[in-house]
Motif scaffolding. Structure first.
Motif, short mmCIF file in Angstrom:
data_model
loop_
_atom_site.label_atom_id
_atom_site.label_comp_id
_atom_site.label_asym_id
_atom_site.label_seq_id
_atom_site.Cartn_x
_atom_site.Cartn_y
_atom_site.Cartn_z
N UNK A 199 -19.05 25.64 42.05
CA UNK A 199 -18.71 24.45 41.28
C UNK A 199 -19.79 23.38 41.44
N UNK A 200 -20.56 23.46 42.53
CA UNK A 200 -21.66 22.54 42.76
C UNK A 200 -22.89 23.08 42.02
N UNK A 201 -23.40 22.30 41.08
CA UNK A 201 -24.50 22.77 40.23
C UNK A 201 -25.77 23.06 41.02
N UNK A 202 -26.01 22.29 42.09
CA UNK A 202 -27.20 22.54 42.90
C UNK A 202 -27.10 23.89 43.60
N UNK A 203 -25.94 24.18 44.17
CA UNK A 203 -25.74 25.48 44.80
C UNK A 203 -25.82 26.60 43.77
N UNK A 204 -25.23 26.38 42.60
CA UNK A 204 -25.30 27.38 41.53
C UNK A 204 -26.75 27.70 41.20
N UNK A 205 -27.57 26.67 41.03
CA UNK A 205 -28.98 26.89 40.69
C UNK A 205 -29.71 27.65 41.79
N UNK A 206 -29.47 27.30 43.06
CA UNK A 206 -30.16 28.00 44.16
C UNK A 206 -29.75 29.47 44.22
N UNK A 265 -36.94 38.50 31.49
CA UNK A 265 -35.86 37.55 31.25
C UNK A 265 -35.43 36.88 32.55
N UNK A 266 -35.44 37.61 33.64
CA UNK A 266 -35.07 37.01 34.91
C UNK A 266 -36.15 36.09 35.45
N UNK A 267 -37.41 36.37 35.16
CA UNK A 267 -38.48 35.45 35.51
C UNK A 267 -38.30 34.13 34.76
N UNK A 268 -37.92 34.22 33.50
CA UNK A 268 -37.64 33.03 32.70
C UNK A 268 -36.48 32.24 33.31
N UNK A 269 -35.45 32.93 33.78
CA UNK A 269 -34.31 32.27 34.42
C UNK A 269 -34.74 31.60 35.72
N UNK A 270 -35.62 32.25 36.49
CA UNK A 270 -36.15 31.64 37.71
C UNK A 270 -36.84 30.32 37.38
N UNK A 271 -37.64 30.31 36.34
CA UNK A 271 -38.35 29.09 35.92
C UNK A 271 -37.36 28.01 35.52
#
Length: 81
Positions: free
Chosen positions: A25-32, A56-62
């Protein structure tokens, strides 16, 4: 354990990590968590020569890295005034 089986397990781990990220639910944790899962998928995709998966996953990492920078800059700005 042979190399193919090791990479298969990396793919499973990547799937689990991405699934975990979607439960945050925490967006920062979701992103990490999502960044970690996507980075694992990049390694997996390159290792098994599934370059569309890696791309596509490299793009998601970026994307995740970009938004993490934005989040941390906004936090720093709110602390500094």
């Amino acid at each position: 354990m042979d190399s193919a089986m090791m990479w298969e397990w990396v793919g499973y781990l990547a799937s689990v990590v991405v699934a975990i990220s979607l439960m945050m639910s925490n967006i920062k944790k979701l992103r990490w968590w999502n960044l970690l899962g996507s980075a694992l998928f990049v390694a997996y995709g390159v290792a098994i020569q599934a370059y569309p998966v890696a791309a596509v996953n490299f793009f998601i990492v970026i994307i995740d890295a970009y938004y993490l920078v934005v989040i941390y800059r906004e936090q720093a700005a709110s602390v500094n005034g």
